[in-house]
Motif scaffolding. Structure first.
Motif, mmCIF file in Angstrom:
data_model
loop_
_atom_site.group_PDB
_atom_site.id
_atom_site.type_symbol
_atom_site.label_atom_id
_atom_site.label_comp_id
_atom_site.label_asym_id
_atom_site.label_seq_id
_atom_site.Cartn_x
_atom_site.Cartn_y
_atom_site.Cartn_z
ATOM 1 N N LEU A 485 61.433 -6.919 40.075
ATOM 2 C CA LEU A 485 62.422 -7.876 40.573
ATOM 3 C C LEU A 485 63.777 -7.206 40.784
ATOM 4 C CD1 LEU A 485 63.184 -10.750 41.355
ATOM 5 C CD2 LEU A 485 63.611 -11.225 38.926
ATOM 6 N N GLN A 486 64.215 -6.380 39.841
ATOM 7 C CA GLN A 486 65.497 -5.684 39.994
ATOM 8 C C GLN A 486 65.457 -4.727 41.176
ATOM 9 O OE1 GLN A 486 66.278 -3.822 36.191
ATOM 10 N NE2 GLN A 486 67.423 -5.594 35.440
ATOM 11 N N ALA A 487 64.341 -4.022 41.352
ATOM 12 C CA ALA A 487 64.213 -3.105 42.486
ATOM 13 C C ALA A 487 64.344 -3.859 43.797
ATOM 14 C CB ALA A 487 62.875 -2.376 42.419
ATOM 15 N N ALA A 488 63.807 -5.076 43.850
ATOM 16 C CA ALA A 488 63.915 -5.896 45.062
ATOM 17 C C ALA A 488 65.341 -6.389 45.264
ATOM 18 C CB ALA A 488 62.945 -7.075 44.984
ATOM 19 N N GLN A 489 65.926 -6.925 44.222
ATOM 20 C CA GLN A 489 67.268 -7.507 44.340
ATOM 21 C C GLN A 489 68.323 -6.453 44.656
ATOM 22 O OE1 GLN A 489 67.470 -9.424 40.494
ATOM 23 N NE2 GLN A 489 66.806 -11.393 41.311
ATOM 24 N N LEU A 490 68.191 -5.271 44.069
ATOM 25 C CA LEU A 490 69.177 -4.212 44.267
ATOM 26 C C LEU A 490 68.819 -3.286 45.421
ATOM 27 C CD1 LEU A 490 69.785 -3.271 40.522
ATOM 28 C CD2 LEU A 490 71.203 -4.727 41.988
ATOM 29 N N ARG A 491 67.642 -3.513 46.050
ATOM 30 C CA ARG A 491 67.154 -2.669 47.153
ATOM 31 C C ARG A 491 67.036 -1.211 46.673
ATOM 32 N NH1 ARG A 491 66.741 -7.806 48.520
ATOM 33 N NH2 ARG A 491 68.241 -8.576 50.058
ATOM 34 N N GLU A 492 66.428 -1.032 45.502
ATOM 35 C CA GLU A 492 66.349 0.297 44.884
ATOM 36 C C GLU A 492 64.923 0.606 44.447
ATOM 37 O OE1 GLU A 492 69.257 0.277 41.764
ATOM 38 O OE2 GLU A 492 70.940 0.602 43.150
ATOM 39 N N PRO A 493 64.072 1.047 45.362
ATOM 40 C CA PRO A 493 62.681 1.365 45.003
ATOM 41 C C PRO A 493 62.551 2.444 43.936
ATOM 42 C CG PRO A 493 62.929 1.210 47.390
ATOM 43 C CD PRO A 493 64.311 1.185 46.805
ATOM 44 N N HIS A 494 63.574 3.304 43.824
ATOM 45 C CA HIS A 494 63.460 4.386 42.841
ATOM 46 C C HIS A 494 63.330 3.856 41.421
ATOM 47 C CE1 HIS A 494 67.819 3.611 42.438
ATOM 48 N NE2 HIS A 494 67.695 4.125 41.236
ATOM 49 N N ARG A 495 63.731 2.619 41.174
ATOM 50 C CA ARG A 495 63.596 2.033 39.842
ATOM 51 C C ARG A 495 62.124 1.933 39.431
ATOM 52 N NH1 ARG A 495 67.910 -0.806 37.505
ATOM 53 N NH2 ARG A 495 69.848 -0.528 38.672
ATOM 54 N N VAL A 496 61.263 1.672 40.399
ATOM 55 C CA VAL A 496 59.836 1.582 40.094
ATOM 56 C C VAL A 496 59.296 2.962 39.712
ATOM 57 C CG1 VAL A 496 57.553 1.051 41.033
ATOM 58 C CG2 VAL A 496 59.499 -0.449 41.543
ATOM 59 N N ALA A 497 59.710 3.992 40.451
ATOM 60 C CA ALA A 497 59.253 5.348 40.144
ATOM 61 C C ALA A 497 59.695 5.763 38.744
ATOM 62 C CB ALA A 497 59.774 6.334 41.182
ATOM 63 N N ARG A 498 60.959 5.538 38.423
ATOM 64 C CA ARG A 498 61.456 5.938 37.107
ATOM 65 C C ARG A 498 60.775 5.130 35.990
ATOM 66 N NH1 ARG A 498 64.937 10.350 37.399
ATOM 67 N NH2 ARG A 498 65.236 10.718 39.631
ATOM 68 N N TYR A 499 60.489 3.863 36.275
ATOM 69 C CA TYR A 499 59.751 3.055 35.300
ATOM 70 C C TYR A 499 58.366 3.649 35.053
ATOM 71 C CZ TYR A 499 56.628 -0.509 33.560
ATOM 72 O OH TYR A 499 55.671 -1.168 32.820
ATOM 73 N N LEU A 500 57.683 4.038 36.129
ATOM 74 C CA LEU A 500 56.340 4.594 35.991
ATOM 75 C C LEU A 500 56.349 5.862 35.142
ATOM 76 C CD1 LEU A 500 54.912 4.093 39.589
ATOM 77 C CD2 LEU A 500 54.252 2.863 37.511
ATOM 78 N N GLU A 501 57.403 6.653 35.264
ATOM 79 C CA GLU A 501 57.485 7.863 34.444
ATOM 80 C C GLU A 501 57.669 7.510 32.967
ATOM 81 O OE1 GLU A 501 60.406 10.429 36.385
ATOM 82 O OE2 GLU A 501 59.523 9.842 38.296
ATOM 83 N N ASP A 502 58.449 6.455 32.700
ATOM 84 C CA ASP A 502 58.592 5.987 31.311
ATOM 85 C C ASP A 502 57.254 5.466 30.789
ATOM 86 O OD1 ASP A 502 61.274 6.607 31.322
ATOM 87 O OD2 ASP A 502 61.944 4.554 31.730
ATOM 88 N N LEU A 503 56.551 4.709 31.633
ATOM 89 C CA LEU A 503 55.260 4.163 31.220
ATOM 90 C C LEU A 503 54.248 5.281 30.978
ATOM 91 C CD1 LEU A 503 53.230 1.944 30.691
ATOM 92 C CD2 LEU A 503 52.958 1.663 33.175
ATOM 93 N N ALA A 504 54.230 6.269 31.856
ATOM 94 C CA ALA A 504 53.312 7.390 31.670
ATOM 95 C C ALA A 504 53.590 8.098 30.346
ATOM 96 C CB ALA A 504 53.432 8.373 32.835
ATOM 97 N N GLY A 505 54.869 8.273 30.015
ATOM 98 C CA GLY A 505 55.227 8.905 28.752
ATOM 99 C C GLY A 505 54.755 8.093 27.564
ATOM 100 N N ALA A 506 54.975 6.762 27.629
ATOM 101 C CA ALA A 506 54.546 5.901 26.528
ATOM 102 C C ALA A 506 53.026 5.908 26.397
ATOM 103 C CB ALA A 506 55.045 4.478 26.754
ATOM 104 N N TYR A 507 52.340 5.949 27.539
ATOM 105 C CA TYR A 507 50.878 5.948 27.485
ATOM 106 C C TYR A 507 50.349 7.264 26.911
ATOM 107 C CZ TYR A 507 45.976 6.030 28.557
ATOM 108 O OH TYR A 507 44.609 6.143 28.425
ATOM 109 N N HIS A 508 50.882 8.387 27.375
ATOM 110 C CA HIS A 508 50.420 9.678 26.858
ATOM 111 C C HIS A 508 50.632 9.758 25.346
ATOM 112 C CE1 HIS A 508 49.372 11.308 30.695
ATOM 113 N NE2 HIS A 508 50.603 11.344 31.170
ATOM 114 N N THR A 509 51.757 9.228 24.859
ATOM 115 C CA THR A 509 52.013 9.210 23.414
ATOM 116 C C THR A 509 50.992 8.326 22.703
ATOM 117 O OG1 THR A 509 54.383 9.603 23.734
ATOM 118 C CG2 THR A 509 53.707 8.633 21.636
ATOM 119 N N TRP A 510 50.753 7.145 23.269
ATOM 120 C CA TRP A 510 49.778 6.222 22.680
ATOM 121 C C TRP A 510 48.387 6.850 22.650
ATOM 122 C CZ3 TRP A 510 45.391 3.881 24.786
ATOM 123 C CH2 TRP A 510 44.834 2.835 24.042
#
Length: 557
Positions: A485-510
């Motif tokens: 939603l924030q990526a849409a409202q702010l017109r900032e697709p890079h937020r999704v990419a940076r989120y995915l990197e955080d998620l990948a890190g959390a998953y690899h740790t898990w």
């Protein structure tokens, strides 16, 4: 419990307090949506809300007293383990393990729809991007807009907008004349005109045009006839080449709009007449000017030149009106770094027609910065094919579509981007796209191993997902809808990419700390099955996020 559900619960607590006379406010004073955020420290709970700080002044209350009213309403509620007042008036909330773990089931059952919503308020969006002149291949700057524009379109659609992807062909004007002259010169074996276009692609198109029309011989025709021949057929072939490049990059457009049609249909003249009828045009030095300074521009703009020819600005006006006439509530333009000067004049034009301009307005202009490529530590500056620039096809050949798209979209569009071709082509965790894709592939590997060991999703006990690694992964997964939603409202697709990197890190740790399959001497338990749900939830969100960026989610790497 998802952040959205917690938000609704806090709003319910506020409504109850209001009904009981505990808050000196009116229903209109309460926020429609209560924002909850992840605290920086896990010691402060799973989620935190600053609603009391926002409402305290209007209520004439101490923020901590108001926060205590909210916390008291939350305590004892199913799924809430603890609600405490902290600092100047924050409400810190700790969920019980079962409520937190339920998110895994929510995600798996929602599947591809998790992260989607109808929260966006953009209506029908006409999103114009790339729009390169049809005089050569798409250069690396256009490639950035292709990746960013297509990703933004996907994200806007995910939050409920109707999106028309549009490409504007500048096929009216002097650049087309120079292109035709360049093709003719190459066909005749002559030097490229001083203001013409070079590169191997000019030879390729000239040869292709002649091969398609063997009955024509530009050597025997006069210059005007031969140029018109190459103008007609050469431009068509360049269009076809551009469309092919975009499809190879997984970018599809709903509309290919031709600038020339605005002039042929009389739309440009009608746009000028409309401004004139509204009293916003005056004459000076034999030309017609628009009073754009009355609407925030830094200077007035010529719309009809002293020789009677319409200025390029007139076409811009007609094109905007055409978009609005086709039903666009919002016209978003993604333009390159050399278009900063367009903002003032285009916003002024829209205001002259009674529209709004800027973020959230009827017209928005987003400006992107340049892209620099580096290989072997040195800048890559020239394409063999295009002659003077690096092209989209060059980037795809060097890195592949996935790495190219991800690398172009993961930085804020207003920043200059440097891409290391050696890095994005590597299969290491230092390569962001590999890191994210590998996380998804790992979730699929866990699925295959689970199947071999008889672990299924037949049972699910969310209370068993109670380790710190479980909690951290669940917390990151919970943030996906808000990120979209924030990526849409702010017109900032890079937020999704940076989120995915955080998620990948959390998953690899898990993954490193949590077993989904039993050891050799163990039987399958509810814990193994519940962890499989969490594993699959992570895989689903990784796939959903990569899809928003037009990047594949491989099952194996």
């Amino acid at each position: 419990m998802t952040p959205e559900e917690l938000s609704l619960l806090i709003r319910s607590c506020l409504d109850n307090a209001l009904a009981q006379g505990k808050l000196p406010l009116t229903p209109a004073d309460l926020p429609e949506t209560v924002r909850v955020e992840r605290p920086r420290s896990r010691e402060h709970g799973d989620w935190s809300a600053n609603t009391a700080l926002q409402l305290a002044k209007k209520a004439g209350m101490n923020p901590r007293d108001l926060a205590e009213i909210i916390a008291a309403g939350l305590r004892g509620h199913t799924g809430v383990k603890k609600a405490e007042v902290a600092g100047p008036g924050f409400v810190n909330i700790t969920l019980d393990a079962g409520a937190a773990g339920e998110l895994a089931r929510t995600i798996v059952e929602a599947g591809e729809k998790y992260g989607n919503s109808e929260s966006g308020a953009d209506g029908h969006v006409n999103l114009e991007f790339v729009s390169a002149n049809p005089t050569g291949p798409i250069h690396i700057g256009g490639a950035r807009w292709a990746a960013v524009g297509d990703s933004l379109a996907r994200i806007l659609q995910a939050v409920g907008a109707k999106v028309t992807r549009e490409y504007y062909f500048n096929d009216h004007g002097a650049q087309i004349d120079r292109f035709a002259a360049s093709l003719l010169a190459r066909a005749r074996g002559e030097e490229t005109p001083a203001d013409g276009y070079g590169g191997e692609y000019i030879s390729d198109i000239a040869d292709a045009v002649l091969a398609a029309h063997p009955q024509r011989d530009p050597l025997r025709e006069d210059d005007d006839t031969a140029r018109e021949f190459f103008r007609e057929y050469g431009v068509k072939m360049m269009f076809a080449e551009i469309k092919r490049e975009l499809l190879d990059f997984r970018v599809r457009f709903d509309v290919f709009f031709h600038e020339d049609s605005l002039h042929a249909s009389g739309a440009v003249a009608r746009a000028v007449d409309r401004l004139e009828a509204a009293g916003f045009i005056y004459e000076k030095d034999g030309a017609k000017w628009v009073k754009t300074t009355a609407f925030g521009d830094d200077k007035d703009r010529v719309v009809v030149k002293s020789d009677g020819e319409t200025a390029y600005y007139a076409g811009d006006i007609a094109y905007y009106l055409d978009k609005r006439a086709r039903g666009a509530d919002r016209a978003i333009y993604l333009l390159g770094a050399d278009h900063h000067g367009y903002i003032g004049r285009m916003y002024a034009m829209a205001r002259a027609f009674g529209d709004t301009a800027g973020k959230g307005g009827n017209i928005e202009i987003l400006i992107g910065q340049l892209v620099n490529l580096v290989k072997d530590g040195k800048p890559v500056r020239m394409s063999k094919r295009a002659g003077t620039v690096v092209t989209l096809s060059d980037l795809i050949d060097a890195a592949g579509v996935d790495a190219a798209r991800y690398s172009l979209v993961r930085a804020a569009m207003e920043t200059t981007l440097e891409i290391d071709l050696d890095l994005i082509a590597s299969h290491t965790n230092e390569n962001p796209v590999y890191y994210v894709q590998y996380a998804h592939a790992r979730t699929k590997s866990v699925d295959r191993n689970a199947e071999e060991h008889g672990v299924t999703r037949a049972q699910f006990d969310p209370s068993l997902l109670n380790t710190p690694a479980d909690g951290e992964l669940l917390a990151v997964l919970a943030k996906f809808p808000e990120t979209v939603l924030q990526a849409a409202q702010l017109r900032e697709p890079h937020r999704v990419a940076r989120y995915l990197e955080d998620l990948a890190g959390a998953y690899h740790t898990w993954y490193a700390r949590s077993r989904v399959t039993p050891r050799a001497d163990e039987k399958v338990t509810a814990l193994h099955q519940s962890r499989l749900w969490l594993n699959d939830a992570a895989g689903q969100v990784l796939a959903n996020g990569l899809h928003l960026l037009g990047v594949s989610a491989p099952d194996k790497m």
